[in-house]
Design a protein around this motif. Structure first.
Motif, PDB file in Angstrom:
ATOM      1  N   GLU A  76     -35.444  29.599  -0.568  1.00  0.00           N
ATOM      2  CA  GLU A  76     -34.008  29.386  -0.338  1.00  0.00           C
ATOM      3  C   GLU A  76     -33.622  27.961  -0.774  1.00  0.00           C
ATOM      4  O   GLU A  76     -33.079  27.167  -0.007  1.00  0.00           O
ATOM      5  CB  GLU A  76     -33.667  29.609   1.133  1.00  0.00           C
ATOM      6  N   LEU A  77     -33.880  27.654  -2.024  1.00  0.00           N
ATOM      7  CA  LEU A  77     -33.733  26.284  -2.510  1.00  0.00           C
ATOM      8  C   LEU A  77     -32.280  25.814  -2.499  1.00  0.00           C
ATOM      9  O   LEU A  77     -31.987  24.683  -2.093  1.00  0.00           O
ATOM     10  CB  LEU A  77     -34.317  26.179  -3.919  1.00  0.00           C
ATOM     11  N   ASP A  78     -31.373  26.669  -2.951  1.00  0.00           N
ATOM     12  CA  ASP A  78     -29.963  26.271  -2.979  1.00  0.00           C
ATOM     13  C   ASP A  78     -29.426  26.036  -1.570  1.00  0.00           C
ATOM     14  O   ASP A  78     -28.688  25.072  -1.325  1.00  0.00           O
ATOM     15  CB  ASP A  78     -29.125  27.337  -3.689  1.00  0.00           C
ATOM     16  N   ALA A  79     -29.803  26.925  -0.646  1.00  0.00           N
ATOM     17  CA  ALA A  79     -29.342  26.783   0.743  1.00  0.00           C
ATOM     18  C   ALA A  79     -29.880  25.502   1.361  1.00  0.00           C
ATOM     19  O   ALA A  79     -29.171  24.815   2.111  1.00  0.00           O
ATOM     20  CB  ALA A  79     -29.781  27.995   1.561  1.00  0.00           C
ATOM     21  N   MET A  80     -31.122  25.155   1.042  1.00  0.00           N
ATOM     22  CA  MET A  80     -31.697  23.935   1.606  1.00  0.00           C
ATOM     23  C   MET A  80     -31.026  22.688   1.049  1.00  0.00           C
ATOM     24  O   MET A  80     -30.725  21.751   1.796  1.00  0.00           O
ATOM     25  CB  MET A  80     -33.206  23.912   1.387  1.00  0.00           C
ATOM     26  N   ARG A  81     -30.756  22.668  -0.255  1.00  0.00           N
ATOM     27  CA  ARG A  81     -30.057  21.521  -0.831  1.00  0.00           C
ATOM     28  C   ARG A  81     -28.659  21.382  -0.234  1.00  0.00           C
ATOM     29  O   ARG A  81     -28.208  20.273   0.077  1.00  0.00           O
ATOM     30  CB  ARG A  81     -29.971  21.669  -2.349  1.00  0.00           C
ATOM     31  N   THR A  82     -27.977  22.528  -0.090  1.00  0.00           N
ATOM     32  CA  THR A  82     -26.634  22.497   0.490  1.00  0.00           C
ATOM     33  C   THR A  82     -26.667  21.981   1.923  1.00  0.00           C
ATOM     34  O   THR A  82     -25.846  21.144   2.326  1.00  0.00           O
ATOM     35  CB  THR A  82     -26.017  23.909   0.460  1.00  0.00           C
ATOM     36  N   GLY A  83     -27.622  22.474   2.715  1.00  0.00           N
ATOM     37  CA  GLY A  83     -27.748  22.023   4.099  1.00  0.00           C
ATOM     38  C   GLY A  83     -28.089  20.550   4.195  1.00  0.00           C
ATOM     39  O   GLY A  83     -27.532  19.815   5.023  1.00  0.00           O
ATOM     40  N   ASN A  84     -29.007  20.106   3.349  1.00  0.00           N
ATOM     41  CA  ASN A  84     -29.391  18.687   3.361  1.00  0.00           C
ATOM     42  C   ASN A  84     -28.211  17.796   2.980  1.00  0.00           C
ATOM     43  O   ASN A  84     -27.970  16.760   3.614  1.00  0.00           O
ATOM     44  CB  ASN A  84     -30.561  18.457   2.407  1.00  0.00           C
ATOM     45  N   ASP A  85     -27.465  18.205   1.961  1.00  0.00           N
ATOM     46  CA  ASP A  85     -26.306  17.411   1.551  1.00  0.00           C
ATOM     47  C   ASP A  85     -25.250  17.366   2.654  1.00  0.00           C
ATOM     48  O   ASP A  85     -24.582  16.344   2.851  1.00  0.00           O
ATOM     49  CB  ASP A  85     -25.700  17.983   0.269  1.00  0.00           C
ATOM     50  N   ALA A  86     -25.105  18.483   3.370  1.00  0.00           N
ATOM     51  CA  ALA A  86     -24.099  18.542   4.432  1.00  0.00           C
ATOM     52  C   ALA A  86     -24.432  17.582   5.568  1.00  0.00           C
ATOM     53  O   ALA A  86     -23.550  16.881   6.087  1.00  0.00           O
ATOM     54  CB  ALA A  86     -23.978  19.971   4.968  1.00  0.00           C
ATOM     55  N   VAL A  87     -25.696  17.514   5.973  1.00  0.00           N
ATOM     56  CA  VAL A  87     -26.048  16.621   7.079  1.00  0.00           C
ATOM     57  C   VAL A  87     -26.032  15.160   6.632  1.00  0.00           C
ATOM     58  O   VAL A  87     -25.716  14.263   7.421  1.00  0.00           O
ATOM     59  CB  VAL A  87     -27.412  17.021   7.705  1.00  0.00           C
ATOM     60  N   ILE A  88     -26.316  14.901   5.347  1.00  0.00           N
ATOM     61  CA  ILE A  88     -26.200  13.542   4.818  1.00  0.00           C
ATOM     62  C   ILE A  88     -24.739  13.099   4.837  1.00  0.00           C
ATOM     63  O   ILE A  88     -24.415  11.969   5.234  1.00  0.00           O
ATOM     64  CB  ILE A  88     -26.773  13.472   3.389  1.00  0.00           C
ATOM     65  N   ALA A  89     -23.846  13.999   4.431  1.00  0.00           N
ATOM     66  CA  ALA A  89     -22.416  13.687   4.446  1.00  0.00           C
ATOM     67  C   ALA A  89     -21.911  13.479   5.867  1.00  0.00           C
ATOM     68  O   ALA A  89     -21.087  12.591   6.127  1.00  0.00           O
ATOM     69  CB  ALA A  89     -21.632  14.809   3.764  1.00  0.00           C
ATOM     70  N   LEU A  90     -22.423  14.279   6.805  1.00  0.00           N
ATOM     71  CA  LEU A  90     -22.023  14.143   8.208  1.00  0.00           C
ATOM     72  C   LEU A  90     -22.449  12.783   8.753  1.00  0.00           C
ATOM     73  O   LEU A  90     -21.693  12.119   9.479  1.00  0.00           O
ATOM     74  CB  LEU A  90     -22.650  15.273   9.031  1.00  0.00           C
ATOM     75  N   ALA A  91     -23.637  12.345   8.378  1.00  0.00           N
ATOM     76  CA  ALA A  91     -24.129  11.039   8.823  1.00  0.00           C
ATOM     77  C   ALA A  91     -23.305   9.907   8.224  1.00  0.00           C
ATOM     78  O   ALA A  91     -23.084   8.877   8.876  1.00  0.00           O
ATOM     79  CB  ALA A  91     -25.598  10.879   8.446  1.00  0.00           C
TER      80      ALA A  91
END
Length: 283
Positions: A72-87
Motif C-alpha cells: 500500500e505504497l501510495d496510501a502510506m506516502r499519503t498518510g505520512n505526508d498528512a501527519v507531517i503537514a499536521l505537525a
C-alpha cells in the motif's frame, strides 16, 4: 487513608475532584490520529477534560481501519505526508511515519524521504501489519532508520508468541538505532528485567531500548502485580521509560492517573511524564 478511599469520600460528600493530579506536564508518545485534524480536536478535548497540561505528543496516522499493509505504497506516502503537514500546523506535535518492512527498497526510500522532511520517529507494528520481526527485511529497515536519525517505535504488547524475545534480538543487531517498545511487553513485562543483566555483559547491549508504558500501566496500578511492575521499570531504567495513552483506545488521563498511583518517587514520575520523552525526541 488510601487515595482510593479519599476519592470515594470526596465523591460521597459532593466535593469536586480533579480527574488527574497536577504535576509535571505530560508528553504523550503514543497517539493515533486516524482522521487527522478532526482526531486532534477530539484528543485535545480529552486532554482538557483530564485536567492535564500537555507538553507534546507523538502522533501517527495509522491504526484502526488504516493498517498500512504491504504493497500500500501510495496510501502510506499519503498518510505520512498528512501527519507531517499536521505537525507543521501544530508545533507541539511530533509526526510519526510508517512503512511496511516487506516493501524492501521502496520502504527504505520512503524512510529517507520522510527523514529529509524532519520526521524523527518511525512506527511499525508486527501484528497489525502482519510481518515477522525476525525477518531480515525488518533488520535492514530499522538499521536504515537509525542511519537517518530516526527512533523506531514498535508494538510490544505480546500479541504474538516470542514478541519480546524477537524485539530484544532485533535491538541487539541494530545497536545504532534507538527503539521504543510500546506497552513494555504487556503482561509479559517481566521479560524486560533481563536488561539489568544485559548491561553487565561486555559488548552486548547498546542501551538503545526505551519503553512506552501505555495500557499496561493502567492494568498494573493498584493490582497484585504492581510491585513487580515498578521493580521492572527500575530494572530497565526509569530514564528509559515514557508515558503514552494509545489514544483513542485509552485517554491520557487514565495513563497519568495510573502512573501517579505507582509507588515511584516524584522525581521518577516527572521523568516518565515528560522529561525522558523530551530528551529522546529533542523537544
Amino acid at each position: 487513608m488510601s487515595r482510593a478511599s479519599l476519592l470515594l469520600c470526596c465523591l460521597a460528600l459532593g466535593f469536586a475532584v480533579s480527574p488527574v493530579s497536577a504535576g509535571e506536564p505530560v508528553f504523550d508518545v503514543h497517539v493515533h490520529l486516524r482522521d487527522g485534524e478532526a482526531s486532534l480536536r477530539e484528543y485535545r478535548k480529552d486532554v482538557t477534560a483530564s485536567g492535564i497540561e500537555l507538553a507534546g505528543l507523538a502522533a501517527m496516522w495509522f491504526g484502526g481501519p488504516h493498517q498500512a499493509l504491504q504493497g500500500e505504497l501510495d496510501a502510506m506516502r499519503t498518510g505520512n505526508d498528512a501527519v507531517i503537514a499536521l505537525a507543521a500546523r501544530n508545533p507541539h506535535l511530533v509526526p510519526v511515519a510508517t512503512v511496511h518492512p516487506y516493501d524492501g527498497q521502496a520502504a527504505l526510500d520512503e524512510v529517507t524521504r520522510v527523514a529529509a522532511r524532519g520526521v524523527k520517529v518511525l512506527k511499525i507494528h508486527p501484528h497489525t501489519q502482519k510481518f515477522d520481526a525476525a525477518d531480515p527485511r525488518v533488520l535492514a529497515l530499522v538499521r536504515h532508520a537509525g542511519t537517518q536519525g530516526m527512533t523506531v517505535l514498535m508494538d510490544n504488547a505480546n500479541i504474538l508468541p516470542g514478541d519480546s524475545e524477537r524485539l530484544f534480538n532485533l535491538a541487539l543487531q541494530a545497536p545504532k538505532t534507538k527503539f521504543i517498545f510500546a506497552h513494555i511487553g504487556g503482561m509479559n513485562f517481566r521479560f524486560w528485567n533481563m536488561l539489568a543483566l544485559a548491561r553487565t555483559a561486555d559488548d552486548l547491549f547498546a542501551d538503545n531500548i526505551y519503553f512506552d508504558i501505555s495500557a499496561t500501566v493502567v492494568l498494573a496500578a493498584d493490582s497484585p502485580i504492581e510491585p513487580e511492575f515498578v521493580w521492572t521499570l527500575r530494572n530497565v531504567g526509569v530514564d528509559h521509560v515514557l508515558l503514552g495513552s494509545d489514544y483513542p483506545q485509552l485517554g491520557i488521563g487514565k495513563a497519568v492517573d495510573a502512573l501517579e498511583r505507582l509507588d515511584l518517587t516524584a522525581e521518577e514520575k516527572a521523568r516518565i511524564r515528560s522529561g525522558n520523552a523530551r530528551k529522546l525526541l529533542g523537544r
